[in-house]
Design an enzyme around this catalytic site. Structure first.
Site, PDB file in Angstrom:
ATOM      1  N   ASP A   1       0.833  -1.206   0.000  1.00 37.96           N
ATOM      2  CA  ASP A   1       0.000   0.000   0.000  1.00 37.96           C
ATOM      3  C   ASP A   1       0.868   1.255   0.000  1.00 37.96           C
ATOM      4  O   ASP A   1       1.996   1.243   0.502  1.00 37.96           O
ATOM      5  CB  ASP A   1      -0.922  -0.020   1.230  1.00 37.96           C
ATOM      6  CG  ASP A   1      -2.113   0.924   1.079  1.00 37.96           C
ATOM      7  OD1 ASP A   1      -2.345   1.432  -0.032  1.00 37.96           O
ATOM      8  OD2 ASP A   1      -2.801   1.150   2.090  1.00 37.96           O
ATOM      9  N   GLY A   2       0.325   2.317  -0.561  1.00 38.69           N
ATOM     10  CA  GLY A   2       1.007   3.611  -0.531  1.00 38.69           C
ATOM     11  C   GLY A   2       1.553   4.082  -1.867  1.00 38.69           C
ATOM     12  O   GLY A   2       2.239   5.104  -1.933  1.00 38.69           O
ATOM     13  N   ASN A   3       1.228   3.368  -2.935  1.00 35.85           N
ATOM     14  CA  ASN A   3       1.730   3.767  -4.253  1.00 35.85           C
ATOM     15  C   ASN A   3       1.249   5.159  -4.649  1.00 35.85           C
ATOM     16  O   ASN A   3       2.014   5.977  -5.178  1.00 35.85           O
ATOM     17  CB  ASN A   3       1.249   2.774  -5.323  1.00 35.85           C
ATOM     18  CG  ASN A   3       1.833   1.391  -5.145  1.00 35.85           C
ATOM     19  OD1 ASN A   3       2.736   1.193  -4.330  1.00 35.85           O
ATOM     20  ND2 ASN A   3       1.333   0.432  -5.908  1.00 35.85           N
TER      21      ASN A   3
ATOM     22  N   SER B   1      -7.500  -5.530  -5.199  1.00 32.02           N
ATOM     23  CA  SER B   1      -8.612  -6.080  -4.424  1.00 32.02           C
ATOM     24  C   SER B   1      -9.898  -6.066  -5.238  1.00 32.02           C
ATOM     25  O   SER B   1     -10.031  -5.339  -6.233  1.00 32.02           O
ATOM     26  CB  SER B   1      -8.809  -5.278  -3.134  1.00 32.02           C
ATOM     27  OG  SER B   1      -9.471  -4.055  -3.400  1.00 32.02           O
TER      28      SER B   1
ATOM     29  N   ASN C   1     -10.983  -2.600  -5.612  1.00 25.79           N
ATOM     30  CA  ASN C   1     -10.178  -1.623  -6.341  1.00 25.79           C
ATOM     31  C   ASN C   1     -10.761  -1.249  -7.712  1.00 25.79           C
ATOM     32  O   ASN C   1     -10.340  -0.260  -8.321  1.00 25.79           O
ATOM     33  CB  ASN C   1      -8.728  -2.105  -6.507  1.00 25.79           C
ATOM     34  CG  ASN C   1      -7.907  -2.027  -5.229  1.00 25.79           C
ATOM     35  OD1 ASN C   1      -7.025  -2.868  -4.984  1.00 25.79           O
ATOM     36  ND2 ASN C   1      -8.154  -1.020  -4.392  1.00 25.79           N
TER      37      ASN C   1
ATOM     38  N   ARG D   1     -11.908   2.427  -8.483  1.00 23.19           N
ATOM     39  CA  ARG D   1     -11.005   3.548  -8.802  1.00 23.19           C
ATOM     40  C   ARG D   1     -11.283   4.064 -10.216  1.00 23.19           C
ATOM     41  O   ARG D   1     -11.919   3.378 -11.019  1.00 23.19           O
ATOM     42  CB  ARG D   1      -9.556   3.070  -8.673  1.00 23.19           C
ATOM     43  CG  ARG D   1      -9.237   2.678  -7.242  1.00 23.19           C
ATOM     44  CD  ARG D   1      -7.792   2.319  -7.067  1.00 23.19           C
ATOM     45  NE  ARG D   1      -7.530   1.999  -5.669  1.00 23.19           N
ATOM     46  CZ  ARG D   1      -6.359   2.103  -5.080  1.00 23.19           C
ATOM     47  NH1 ARG D   1      -5.301   2.488  -5.772  1.00 23.19           N
ATOM     48  NH2 ARG D   1      -6.219   1.805  -3.800  1.00 23.19           N
TER      49      ARG D   1
HETATM   50  C1  IPE Z   1      -5.595  -2.742  -0.206  1.00 24.77           C
HETATM   51  O1  IPE Z   1      -5.218  -1.422  -0.367  1.00 24.77           O
HETATM   52  C2  IPE Z   1      -5.544  -3.455  -1.524  1.00 24.77           C
HETATM   53  C3  IPE Z   1      -4.223  -3.647  -2.100  1.00 24.77           C
HETATM   54  C4  IPE Z   1      -3.085  -3.304  -1.566  1.00 24.77           C
HETATM   55  C5  IPE Z   1      -4.193  -4.319  -3.365  1.00 24.77           C
HETATM   56  P1  IPE Z   1      -6.297  -0.251  -0.572  1.00 24.77           P
HETATM   57  O2  IPE Z   1      -5.508   0.999  -0.673  1.00 24.77           O
HETATM   58  O3  IPE Z   1      -7.200  -0.579  -1.683  1.00 24.77           O
HETATM   59  O4  IPE Z   1      -7.121  -0.326   0.795  1.00 24.77           O
HETATM   60  P2  IPE Z   1      -8.000   0.766   1.530  1.00 24.77           P
HETATM   61  O5  IPE Z   1      -8.971   1.304   0.515  1.00 24.77           O
HETATM   62  O6  IPE Z   1      -7.068   1.828   1.997  1.00 24.77           O
HETATM   63  O7  IPE Z   1      -8.639   0.042   2.663  1.00 24.77           O
HETATM   64  C1  IPE Z   2      -1.615   0.166  -3.328  1.00 25.92           C
HETATM   65  O1  IPE Z   2      -1.357   1.524  -3.350  1.00 25.92           O
HETATM   66  C2  IPE Z   2      -1.843  -0.395  -4.711  1.00 25.92           C
HETATM   67  C3  IPE Z   2      -3.227  -0.865  -4.963  1.00 25.92           C
HETATM   68  C4  IPE Z   2      -4.210  -0.827  -4.107  1.00 25.92           C
HETATM   69  C5  IPE Z   2      -3.493  -1.382  -6.293  1.00 25.92           C
HETATM   70  P1  IPE Z   2      -2.528   2.599  -3.392  1.00 25.92           P
HETATM   71  O2  IPE Z   2      -2.841   2.897  -4.815  1.00 25.92           O
HETATM   72  O3  IPE Z   2      -3.676   2.146  -2.567  1.00 25.92           O
HETATM   73  O4  IPE Z   2      -1.821   3.847  -2.732  1.00 25.92           O
HETATM   74  P2  IPE Z   2      -2.473   4.889  -1.747  1.00 25.92           P
HETATM   75  O5  IPE Z   2      -3.059   4.127  -0.594  1.00 25.92           O
HETATM   76  O6  IPE Z   2      -3.526   5.629  -2.525  1.00 25.92           O
HETATM   77  O7  IPE Z   2      -1.335   5.771  -1.352  1.00 25.92           O
HETATM   78 MG    MG Z   3      -4.123   2.387  -0.604  1.00 28.89          MG
END
Ligand code: IPE
Ligand code: IPE
Ligand code: MG
Length: 236
Positions: free
Chosen positions: A17-19, A62, A65, A68
């Site tokens: 998480d955190g991309n 997920s 996801n 988005r």
């Molecule tokens: C969880 O991260 C799913 C993945 C890392 C693939 P999310 O960024 O989607 O989760 P929430 O929305 O913060 O709970």
């Molecule tokens: C995790 O990073 C990757 C996926 C859920 C696909 P995010 O895209 O959720 O990054 P943040 O949470 O918005 O920083």
């Molecule tokens: Mg995230």
């Protein structure tokens, strides 16, 4: 070296998480964070092989996801396709690759590669590399419940035979060790529908590091934190 490593034999789950925040901090589009994140996935997988990890499960996308923006989902799927091509070509490691999740809404070309990679690596004895794509823990449990219901209805499964093992046999992780610990990057402290059944007794390890910044040293630190925990499984 692998045998002596603190990570040897462990089953590890990773919520990458955190991309998006990584990219935002740099004034880049969110997709730049996913791209860097894919490189980190490759490096940590190589490292996990080196240090003798038994099984690693990555949460890549997920069930939720899909909500988005379309351009972000498309970019993630493009990157997933590139990862598949690398996995497909790369024969150096002895990994058994397993994809967790409902693959039917994925691109047909991706489904073909997924099936082929799983088939071609199915008898390998090295680290199990699980990649969760369009995965949700609730959906996985629903699927198991439906399978059980139809087998009971067909008379091939007795109601009295429905036990924990019967559910586990119908999970995507069938036959695999439960995660010893689940690591989530980026400072969020939740499971977000990851491995709900399998995580019943997993230790949870959280780090503020954003996934695109995550290093081998951060992985070592997570293993050290796990090693310092006292797992009691309800006992004393
Ligand atoms: C969880 O991260 C799913 C993945 C890392 C693939 P999310 O960024 O989607 O989760 P929430 O929305 O913060 O709970
Ligand atoms: C995790 O990073 C990757 C996926 C859920 C696909 P995010 O895209 O959720 O990054 P943040 O949470 O918005 O920083
Ligand atoms: Mg995230």
């Amino acid at each position: 070296m692998a045998e002596n490593s603190a990570a040897a034999g462990l089953s590890v789950g990773i919520i990458m998480d955190g991309n998006g925040r990584w990219a935002k901090k740099r004034g880049l589009p969110r997709t730049a964070g996913h791209k860097k994140g894919a490189d980190v996935f490759d490096d940590i997988t190589r490292y996990a092989n080196e240090i003798g990890v038994r099984a690693i499960t990555y949460y890549a996308f997920s069930s939720e996801n899909w909500s988005r923006p379309k351009d972000e989902v498309d970019a993630i799927m493009d990157l997933f396709g590139q990862s598949l091509k690398r996995l497909y070509k790369y024969r150096g490691e002895n990994n058994r690759v397993v994809f967790l999740g409902d693959r039917t809404p994925l691109r047909p070309a991706h489904q073909d590669m997924m099936n082929e990679i799983e088939h071609d690596t199915s008898t390998r004895t090295g680290m199990i590399l699980n990649i969760a794509v369009n995965y949700g823990g609730r959906q996985e449990l629903l699927r198991a419940a439906r399978q059980i219901a139809s087998e009971v209805a067909a008379g091939t499964l007795a109601e009295t035979a429905i036990d924990e093992a019967a559910i586990e046999e119908r999970l995507y992780t069938k036959g695999q060790p439960m995660p010893d610990f689940i690591l989530r990057t980026s400072g969020e402290q939740r499971i977000s529908n990851f491995l709900l059944w399998q995580s019943a007794y997993s230790e949870l390890v959280f780090t503020d590091v954003l996934w695109p910044d995550f290093t081998r040293n951060d992985f070592d630190a997570a293993v050290r934190e796990f090693r310092g925990r006292d797992r009691r499984y309800g006992g004393v």
